[in-house]
Scaffold this motif. Structure first.
Motif, PDB file in Angstrom:
ATOM      1  N   UNK A  79       0.844  -1.198   0.000  1.00 25.16           N
ATOM      2  CA  UNK A  79       0.000   0.000   0.000  1.00 25.16           C
ATOM      3  C   UNK A  79       0.877   1.244   0.000  1.00 25.16           C
ATOM      4  N   UNK A  80       1.902   1.262   0.828  1.00 31.30           N
ATOM      5  CA  UNK A  80       2.811   2.412   0.883  1.00 31.30           C
ATOM      6  C   UNK A  80       3.501   2.597  -0.467  1.00 31.30           C
ATOM      7  N   UNK A  81       3.998   1.507  -1.049  1.00 30.36           N
ATOM      8  CA  UNK A  81       4.673   1.592  -2.344  1.00 30.36           C
ATOM      9  C   UNK A  81       3.702   2.053  -3.434  1.00 30.36           C
ATOM     10  N   UNK A  82       2.504   1.499  -3.456  1.00 32.66           N
ATOM     11  CA  UNK A  82       1.494   1.887  -4.434  1.00 32.66           C
ATOM     12  C   UNK A  82       1.185   3.378  -4.327  1.00 32.66           C
ATOM     13  N   UNK A 105       9.871  -7.512  -5.263  1.00 34.54           N
ATOM     14  CA  UNK A 105      10.886  -7.192  -4.246  1.00 34.54           C
ATOM     15  C   UNK A 105      10.306  -7.265  -2.832  1.00 34.54           C
ATOM     16  N   UNK A 106       9.161  -6.645  -2.624  1.00 32.11           N
ATOM     17  CA  UNK A 106       8.559  -6.606  -1.289  1.00 32.11           C
ATOM     18  C   UNK A 106       8.112  -7.997  -0.849  1.00 32.11           C
ATOM     19  N   UNK A 144      10.762  -0.909   0.743  1.00 33.62           N
ATOM     20  CA  UNK A 144       9.796  -0.086   0.001  1.00 33.62           C
ATOM     21  C   UNK A 144      10.457   1.226  -0.432  1.00 33.62           C
ATOM     22  N   UNK A 145      11.158   1.861   0.479  1.00 30.54           N
ATOM     23  CA  UNK A 145      11.819   3.126   0.169  1.00 30.54           C
ATOM     24  C   UNK A 145      12.870   2.945  -0.925  1.00 30.54           C
ATOM     25  N   UNK A 146      13.681   1.917  -0.817  1.00 34.33           N
ATOM     26  CA  UNK A 146      14.728   1.670  -1.816  1.00 34.33           C
ATOM     27  C   UNK A 146      14.120   1.371  -3.183  1.00 34.33           C
ATOM     28  N   UNK A 150      14.784   3.736  -6.378  1.00 36.35           N
ATOM     29  CA  UNK A 150      15.352   3.185  -7.618  1.00 36.35           C
ATOM     30  C   UNK A 150      14.418   3.455  -8.797  1.00 36.35           C
ATOM     31  N   UNK A 151      13.137   3.295  -8.572  1.00 38.37           N
ATOM     32  CA  UNK A 151      12.145   3.559  -9.611  1.00 38.37           C
ATOM     33  C   UNK A 151      12.182   5.029 -10.029  1.00 38.37           C
ATOM     34  N   UNK A 152      12.222   5.934  -9.048  1.00 33.53           N
ATOM     35  CA  UNK A 152      12.300   7.368  -9.351  1.00 33.53           C
ATOM     36  C   UNK A 152      13.575   7.673 -10.127  1.00 33.53           C
ATOM     37  N   UNK A 153      14.665   7.046  -9.739  1.00 35.20           N
ATOM     38  CA  UNK A 153      15.934   7.261 -10.443  1.00 35.20           C
ATOM     39  C   UNK A 153      15.834   6.791 -11.902  1.00 35.20           C
TER      40      UNK A 153
END
Length: 172
Positions: A79-82, A105-106, A144-146, A150-153
């Motif tokens: 949910x946090x990642x979404x 990953x999660x 989740x943060x990583x 990585x996705x944003x990068x």
């Protein structure tokens, strides 16, 4: 940034509330049982005495068992990642690819978490409590943060034409 935060927290509140409803639980409960079954299947590769019964993972030989509860099934982390991915400007394709990679990953790390806690619990109750309440909680959210970072990068490396505004941007 303000739009990101508003959309992010709105999605968090909405999705965390939705998962508590009967409709949400109709998805969460079977998912939790699947997580227990997959965990037992993985453990059975080296320890055939490990079984799953509903959301419970147990050892037939020792009688030790753990029940996978809300917060331990990977749903909250997803949910946090979404919410983070849906709040960030990207195309639908980029979001879907990020969510699929993030899901893998999660959930993979969550399976490692469950199995490690299952075996730690058989060895040391105090260490189980610490690993369950503190160690793994941090590691799952760090995952989740990583994944999100990585996705944003990767998005920042995409051609500018491939980037899209968030759904909120379209209405502003």
């Amino acid at each position: 940034m303000t739009r990101f935060l508003v959309v992010f927290f709105s999605l968090l509140v909405g999705l965390f509330t939705l998962q508590l409803t009967p409709m949400g639980q109709a998805v969460v409960v079977p998912w939790t049982n699947i997580v227990a079954q997959v965990s037992a299947s993985i453990a059975a590769l080296i320890d055939p005495e490990v079984i799953a019964n509903g959301a419970m993972l147990s050892d037939r030989r020792t009688g030790f068992g753990v029940v996978i509860m809300a917060g331990c099934n990977g749903v909250e982390a997803m949910i946090v990642l979404f919410a983070a991915m849906m709040s960030f400007p990207a195309t639908l394709k980029q979001r879907l690819l990020g969510l699929v990679a993030g899901f893998v990953a999660v959930q993979s790390l969550n399976l490692v978490r469950i199995l490690s806690l299952f075996y730690i619990g058989q060895w040391s109750k105090p260490l189980f409590d610490w690993a369950h309440l503190y160690g793994w909680q941090v590691l799952i959210m760090l995952d989740v943060l990583i994944v999100w970072l990585l996705w944003v990068r990767l998005l920042s490396r995409a051609p500018a034409i491939a980037r899209a505004p968030s759904p909120i941007d379209a209405t502003a």
